[in-house]
Motif scaffolding. Sequence first.
Motif, PDB file in Angstrom:
ATOM      1  N   PHE A  53       0.838  -1.205   0.000  1.00 37.83           N
ATOM      2  CA  PHE A  53       0.000   0.000   0.000  1.00 37.83           C
ATOM      3  C   PHE A  53       0.871   1.252   0.000  1.00 37.83           C
ATOM      4  O   PHE A  53       1.842   1.350   0.756  1.00 37.83           O
ATOM      5  N   HIS A  54       0.499   2.207  -0.866  1.00 40.54           N
ATOM      6  CA  HIS A  54       1.194   3.498  -0.927  1.00 40.54           C
ATOM      7  C   HIS A  54       0.218   4.585  -1.352  1.00 40.54           C
ATOM      8  O   HIS A  54      -0.806   4.327  -1.985  1.00 40.54           O
ATOM      9  N   ILE A  55       0.617   5.800  -1.014  1.00 40.21           N
ATOM     10  CA  ILE A  55      -0.020   6.997  -1.548  1.00 40.21           C
ATOM     11  C   ILE A  55       0.938   7.505  -2.623  1.00 40.21           C
ATOM     12  O   ILE A  55       2.157   7.524  -2.418  1.00 40.21           O
ATOM     13  N   TYR A  56       0.392   7.902  -3.768  1.00 42.79           N
ATOM     14  CA  TYR A  56       1.215   8.274  -4.921  1.00 42.79           C
ATOM     15  C   TYR A  56       0.933   9.686  -5.398  1.00 42.79           C
ATOM     16  O   TYR A  56      -0.188  10.172  -5.290  1.00 42.79           O
ATOM     17  N   LEU A  57       1.962  10.304  -5.959  1.00 44.58           N
ATOM     18  CA  LEU A  57       1.787  11.506  -6.755  1.00 44.58           C
ATOM     19  C   LEU A  57       1.587  11.033  -8.183  1.00 44.58           C
ATOM     20  O   LEU A  57       2.373  10.232  -8.699  1.00 44.58           O
ATOM     21  N   ILE A  58       0.508  11.515  -8.796  1.00 39.46           N
ATOM     22  CA  ILE A  58       0.124  11.077 -10.144  1.00 39.46           C
ATOM     23  C   ILE A  58       0.096  12.285 -11.081  1.00 39.46           C
ATOM     24  O   ILE A  58      -0.324  13.373 -10.683  1.00 39.46           O
ATOM     25  N   ASN A  59       0.504  12.102 -12.324  1.00 35.72           N
ATOM     26  CA  ASN A  59       0.286  13.111 -13.347  1.00 35.72           C
ATOM     27  C   ASN A  59      -1.181  12.999 -13.732  1.00 35.72           C
ATOM     28  O   ASN A  59      -1.587  12.022 -14.374  1.00 35.72           O
ATOM     29  N   ALA A  60      -1.991  13.963 -13.333  1.00 32.85           N
ATOM     30  CA  ALA A  60      -3.435  13.877 -13.538  1.00 32.85           C
ATOM     31  C   ALA A  60      -3.825  13.983 -15.008  1.00 32.85           C
ATOM     32  O   ALA A  60      -4.884  13.504 -15.401  1.00 32.85           O
ATOM     33  N   ARG A  61      -2.982  14.563 -15.816  1.00 33.73           N
ATOM     34  CA  ARG A  61      -3.302  14.718 -17.250  1.00 33.73           C
ATOM     35  C   ARG A  61      -3.071  13.428 -18.025  1.00 33.73           C
ATOM     36  O   ARG A  61      -3.811  13.105 -18.935  1.00 33.73           O
ATOM     37  N   THR A  62      -2.030  12.675 -17.638  1.00 31.04           N
ATOM     38  CA  THR A  62      -1.723  11.439 -18.357  1.00 31.04           C
ATOM     39  C   THR A  62      -2.181  10.193 -17.604  1.00 31.04           C
ATOM     40  O   THR A  62      -2.273   9.120 -18.187  1.00 31.04           O
ATOM     41  N   GLY A  63      -2.414  10.343 -16.294  1.00 29.52           N
ATOM     42  CA  GLY A  63      -2.785   9.199 -15.465  1.00 29.52           C
ATOM     43  C   GLY A  63      -1.602   8.349 -15.042  1.00 29.52           C
ATOM     44  O   GLY A  63      -1.768   7.342 -14.363  1.00 29.52           O
ATOM     45  N   LYS A  64      -0.386   8.759 -15.400  1.00 27.34           N
ATOM     46  CA  LYS A  64       0.807   7.987 -15.036  1.00 27.34           C
ATOM     47  C   LYS A  64       1.261   8.351 -13.634  1.00 27.34           C
ATOM     48  O   LYS A  64       1.271   9.519 -13.257  1.00 27.34           O
ATOM     49  N   LYS A  65       1.652   7.316 -12.878  1.00 25.66           N
ATOM     50  CA  LYS A  65       2.153   7.594 -11.530  1.00 25.66           C
ATOM     51  C   LYS A  65       3.564   8.156 -11.631  1.00 25.66           C
ATOM     52  O   LYS A  65       4.392   7.696 -12.418  1.00 25.66           O
ATOM     53  N   ILE A  66       3.798   9.198 -10.827  1.00 28.21           N
ATOM     54  CA  ILE A  66       5.123   9.808 -10.755  1.00 28.21           C
ATOM     55  C   ILE A  66       5.955   9.042  -9.746  1.00 28.21           C
ATOM     56  O   ILE A  66       7.118   8.753  -9.981  1.00 28.21           O
ATOM     57  N   GLY A  67       5.333   8.695  -8.623  1.00 30.03           N
ATOM     58  CA  GLY A  67       6.042   7.899  -7.636  1.00 30.03           C
ATOM     59  C   GLY A  67       5.322   7.867  -6.309  1.00 30.03           C
ATOM     60  O   GLY A  67       4.467   8.701  -6.028  1.00 30.03           O
ATOM     61  N   PRO A  68       5.686   6.883  -5.469  1.00 33.04           N
ATOM     62  CA  PRO A  68       5.061   6.776  -4.154  1.00 33.04           C
ATOM     63  C   PRO A  68       5.598   7.848  -3.211  1.00 33.04           C
ATOM     64  O   PRO A  68       6.750   8.267  -3.328  1.00 33.04           O
ATOM     65  N   LEU A  69       4.764   8.286  -2.299  1.00 32.64           N
ATOM     66  CA  LEU A  69       5.170   9.197  -1.244  1.00 32.64           C
ATOM     67  C   LEU A  69       5.579   8.309  -0.068  1.00 32.64           C
ATOM     68  O   LEU A  69       4.768   7.976   0.791  1.00 32.64           O
ATOM     69  N   GLU A  70       6.823   7.880  -0.096  1.00 32.35           N
ATOM     70  CA  GLU A  70       7.346   6.847   0.813  1.00 32.35           C
ATOM     71  C   GLU A  70       7.232   7.210   2.286  1.00 32.35           C
ATOM     72  O   GLU A  70       7.196   6.330   3.138  1.00 32.35           O
ATOM     73  N   GLU A  71       7.199   8.494   2.602  1.00 28.64           N
ATOM     74  CA  GLU A  71       7.151   8.909   4.001  1.00 28.64           C
ATOM     75  C   GLU A  71       5.797   8.633   4.653  1.00 28.64           C
ATOM     76  O   GLU A  71       5.677   8.660   5.869  1.00 28.64           O
ATOM     77  N   ILE A  72       4.780   8.377   3.851  1.00 25.47           N
ATOM     78  CA  ILE A  72       3.452   8.054   4.390  1.00 25.47           C
ATOM     79  C   ILE A  72       3.415   6.549   4.593  1.00 25.47           C
ATOM     80  O   ILE A  72       3.306   5.777   3.647  1.00 25.47           O
TER      81      ILE A  72
END
Length: 131
Positions: A53-72
């Motif tokens: 399980f992770h929370i991610y930063l996503i490029n909302a225009r392309t739908g591609k994940k940028i990466g997990p927010l590992e600190e959460i």
Amino acid sequence: MALSLTSFSSNARATSNYNYKPDEYVVVNNGLSPSGRYSIASHGEGELGYENFHIYLINARTGKKIGPLEEIEGTLDTGASAFYAKWSADSSLVSITYRVDRHVAMMIRYRIKNGRAYRITGPTKVDQLKQ
């Protein structure tokens, strides 16, 4: 950046979990940035979404994940509805609030720059949630 815990009042008594489909990323509460460029989304695997399980930063225009927010980490919940994002008006800052216990919320703040999230503060205990 002020943050209200009112959005957690209905979730303070129950655990919010979700069984994610493969490659399914669900945007958290208020997760879409004002610019529409980014979103904050959750994803997990296995029963109730706890595996990987992770929370991610996503490029909302392309739908591609940028990466997990590992600190959460250490979250009680896996359902996107249990997480709350608060963006700055220019989409350069975001705070994310989540539970680590039924009555304890944590907040972490990120600066979004050059398409990446950089931790500013946290995780910091926000408040004791009321029963």
